[in-house]
Enzyme design. Structure first.
Site, PDB file in Angstrom:
ATOM      1  N   GLU A   1       1.574   3.630   2.179  1.00 19.30           N
ATOM      2  CA  GLU A   1       2.446   3.876   3.322  1.00 19.30           C
ATOM      3  C   GLU A   1       3.662   2.961   3.294  1.00 19.30           C
ATOM      4  O   GLU A   1       4.790   3.404   3.522  1.00 19.30           O
ATOM      5  CB  GLU A   1       1.675   3.679   4.634  1.00 19.30           C
ATOM      6  CG  GLU A   1       0.460   4.557   4.779  1.00 19.30           C
ATOM      7  CD  GLU A   1      -0.825   3.954   4.224  1.00 19.30           C
ATOM      8  OE1 GLU A   1      -1.899   4.353   4.688  1.00 19.30           O
ATOM      9  OE2 GLU A   1      -0.777   3.097   3.321  1.00 19.30           O
TER      10      GLU A   1
ATOM     11  N   CYS B   1      -4.674   1.352   7.055  1.00 16.86           N
ATOM     12  CA  CYS B   1      -5.453   0.176   7.466  1.00 16.86           C
ATOM     13  C   CYS B   1      -4.927  -0.404   8.777  1.00 16.86           C
ATOM     14  O   CYS B   1      -3.729  -0.440   9.036  1.00 16.86           O
ATOM     15  CB  CYS B   1      -5.464  -0.873   6.365  1.00 16.86           C
ATOM     16  SG  CYS B   1      -3.840  -1.392   5.790  1.00 16.86           S
TER      17      CYS B   1
ATOM     18  N   CYS C   1      -1.032  -1.135   7.536  1.00 16.70           N
ATOM     19  CA  CYS C   1      -0.241   0.080   7.302  1.00 16.70           C
ATOM     20  C   CYS C   1      -0.096   0.895   8.590  1.00 16.70           C
ATOM     21  O   CYS C   1       0.936   1.534   8.803  1.00 16.70           O
ATOM     22  CB  CYS C   1      -0.871   0.923   6.206  1.00 16.70           C
ATOM     23  SG  CYS C   1      -0.812   0.101   4.601  1.00 16.70           S
TER      24      CYS C   1
ATOM     25  N   HIS D   1       0.852  -1.190   0.000  1.00  8.60           N
ATOM     26  CA  HIS D   1       0.000   0.000   0.000  1.00  8.60           C
ATOM     27  C   HIS D   1       0.888   1.240   0.000  1.00  8.60           C
ATOM     28  O   HIS D   1       2.116   1.156   0.084  1.00  8.60           O
ATOM     29  CB  HIS D   1      -0.901   0.003   1.233  1.00  8.60           C
ATOM     30  CG  HIS D   1      -1.993  -1.004   1.180  1.00  8.60           C
ATOM     31  ND1 HIS D   1      -2.919  -1.140   2.184  1.00  8.60           N
ATOM     32  CD2 HIS D   1      -2.338  -1.927   0.239  1.00  8.60           C
ATOM     33  CE1 HIS D   1      -3.780  -2.100   1.878  1.00  8.60           C
ATOM     34  NE2 HIS D   1      -3.443  -2.598   0.706  1.00  8.60           N
TER      35      HIS D   1
END
Length: 146
Positions: free
Chosen positions: A55, A78, A87, A53
């Site tokens: 991040e 998340c 994340c 993702h």
């Protein structure tokens, strides 16, 4: 950091998120920038499903100690481990002390939990930066089944 600088860095995160389209498929095209001393030092965006993702991608590009780094992310990190690790946990483990979030993730698996995790770990979290702009860009992705 001034309000205009904060908005400028969040705008950079929005622009970074646009790099996720179309590879992110049904996932929201999230952007993240990491800032040190008012300079962007790393960027990340949503990749194809199952890949890092925003991040995690940004953290993987960061050089040096993250203790003085501020993260700007368009959608709440998340809190859960799905196809990729959490994340929010990655930001906590990195040592970053401050995170600016554009909008809270309405996904029932998250919906404030990522922010709560980071705050419980001592990270200063500020929400709602350019939220109407971010919501307009992400609304067609929000609420879709994973």
């Amino acid at each position: 950091m001034s309000p205009s600088e904060i908005e400028s860095f969040m705008q950079s995160a929005i622009e970074e998120g646009r790099n996720a389209v179309p590879v992110c498929n049904d996932n929201p095209p999230v952007g993240c920038v990491l800032v040190r001393k008012n300079t962007i030092v790393a960027r990340g965006h949503t990749n194809e499903p199952g890949a890092p993702h925003a991040e995690a991608m940004a953290l993987s590009h960061l050089i040096g100690d993250p203790v003085d780094v501020i993260a700007f992310v368009t959608l709440e990190p998340c809190s859960f481990h799905g196809r990729t690790p959490s994340c929010a946990a990655a930001l906590i483990q990195s040592g970053i002390k401050s995170v600016y979030v554009g909008i809270i993730d309405p996904d029932a698996r998250n919906c404030g939990r990522g922010i709560a995790m980071m705050r419980a770990a001592g990270i200063e979290v500020k929400e709602g930066i350019l939220s109407s702009t971010i919501f307009a860009e992400l609304q067609s992705y929000l609420g879709r089944a994973p």
